[in-house]
Design an enzyme around this catalytic site. Structure first.
Site, PDB file in Angstrom:
ATOM      1  N   ASP A  27       6.017  -0.969  -7.591  1.00 27.78           N
ATOM      2  CA  ASP A  27       5.549  -0.675  -6.229  1.00 27.78           C
ATOM      3  C   ASP A  27       5.371  -1.973  -5.439  1.00 27.78           C
ATOM      4  OD1 ASP A  27       5.224   1.606  -7.820  1.00 27.78           O
ATOM      5  OD2 ASP A  27       3.541   2.319  -6.637  1.00 27.78           O
ATOM      6  N   HIS A  29       4.574  -2.390  -2.041  1.00 29.39           N
ATOM      7  CA  HIS A  29       3.410  -2.333  -1.158  1.00 29.39           C
ATOM      8  C   HIS A  29       3.312  -3.532  -0.222  1.00 29.39           C
ATOM      9  CE1 HIS A  29       1.617   1.389  -2.298  1.00 29.39           C
ATOM     10  NE2 HIS A  29       1.484   1.066  -3.562  1.00 29.39           N
ATOM     11  N   ASN A  82       5.352   8.101  -2.578  1.00 28.25           N
ATOM     12  CA  ASN A  82       4.409   8.916  -1.810  1.00 28.25           C
ATOM     13  C   ASN A  82       3.954   8.222  -0.526  1.00 28.25           C
ATOM     14  OD1 ASN A  82       2.816   7.250  -3.795  1.00 28.25           O
ATOM     15  ND2 ASN A  82       1.092   8.139  -2.691  1.00 28.25           N
ATOM     16  N   HIS A  83       3.991   6.895  -0.491  1.00 28.32           N
ATOM     17  CA  HIS A  83       3.607   6.199   0.736  1.00 28.32           C
ATOM     18  C   HIS A  83       4.692   6.329   1.807  1.00 28.32           C
ATOM     19  CE1 HIS A  83      -0.201   4.087  -0.403  1.00 28.32           C
ATOM     20  NE2 HIS A  83       0.223   4.523  -1.585  1.00 28.32           N
ATOM     21  N   HIS A 192       3.618   4.127  -9.140  1.00 27.36           N
ATOM     22  CA  HIS A 192       2.559   4.994  -8.622  1.00 27.36           C
ATOM     23  C   HIS A 192       1.179   4.698  -9.193  1.00 27.36           C
ATOM     24  CE1 HIS A 192       0.844   8.324  -6.523  1.00 27.36           C
ATOM     25  NE2 HIS A 192       0.557   9.013  -7.610  1.00 27.36           N
TER      26      HIS A 192
END
Length: 247
Positions: A27, A29, A82-83, A192
């Site tokens: 991830d 981010h 999901n983001h 996740h």
């Protein structure tokens, strides 16, 4: 009207890489500086290497738009996280901005509506699953978790509960899932749920090591090997990552 099932491919297949290496990144981010550093560390060659992503390119870190720019790189192959799903739902009027803010989406508040909608349209082209290679050289990439075998995964025939599991599920990571339900599933890279280190549970290899967190790192692993590289954003910046160019 929500047209998600028709808006993007569910499963995307890739031939095995016969000329270079395949890597998978956890991830992101919004921690693009850490990625710059790691691509240099692994001597990434964009002419023959590929970088797959388990999703969650955005939110929480400071470089979400730079992370979205990776979608234009021909060597970069992400799945929907999901983001990204949250961004799309806000742009589509299905989710409130406040709910996205709770996930780290505050940066999106400053975007003009047309820009947010354009990002959403692009993200809706991402698959939920990428399948790479075949036989003993096969691996899968998805965001959260999947219970089933390769044949079931290949169909892309996921009901809404399965789709939510792929994007949001944490049963396996929290010890509530049954790894035996993954019999016949090839090694499957996922993110996740942040882990301290890369680890395997059942068929799934968890490579999210919390890049956005003060004590976390971004991890890149070479597919189907034990090799992995990790760095914190702080260390990457100390090493001059902000001045490093992406391939």
């Amino acid at each position: 009207m929500d047209t998600r099932p028709e808006a993007y491919p569910i499963v995307c297949r890739h031939a095995a890489n016969g000329v270079g290496r395949d890597f998978v990144v956890g991830d992101l981010h919004g921690c693009v500086d850490a990625l710059r550093y790691l691509l240099r560390e692994i001597v990434f060659d964009p002419a023959c290497d590929r970088l797959f992503s388990v999703g969650d390119l955005i939110d929480r870190g400071s470089q979400s738009e730079e992370a979205l720019a990776l979608l234009d790189k021909p060597w970069f192959f992400p799945v929907l996280g999901n983001h990204e799903e949250a961004l799309c739902l806000v742009a589509e009027g299905v989710m409130r901005q406040a709910a996205w803010n709770a996930l780290g989406g505050q940066w999106g508040q400053s975007l003009p509506d047309r820009v947010l909608v354009a990002y959403a349209r692009r993200l809706r082209t991402l698959p939920l699953v990428r399948v790479v290679g075949s036989g003993s050289r096969r691996f899968n990439v998805l965001h959260a978790e999947f219970f089933g075998d390769d044949a079931m995964l290949d169909t892309g025939d996921f009901n809404e509960g399965m789709r939510q599991q792929i994007l949001w599920g944490r049963e396996l990571a929290l010890g509530r899932g049954v790894a035996g339900q993954q019999a016949g599933l090839s090694p499957t890279y996922c993110g996740h749920t942040p882990m301290r280190e890369v680890g395997r549970i059942g068929a799934q290899i968890f490579i999210d090591t919390g890049a956005f967190a003060a004590t976390g790192k971004l991890t890149v692993t070479e597919a189907l090997t034990a090799r992995a590289w990790s760095v914190s954003v702080e260390q990457a910046l100390l090493e001059g990552a902000a001045q490093m160019s992406l391939p």
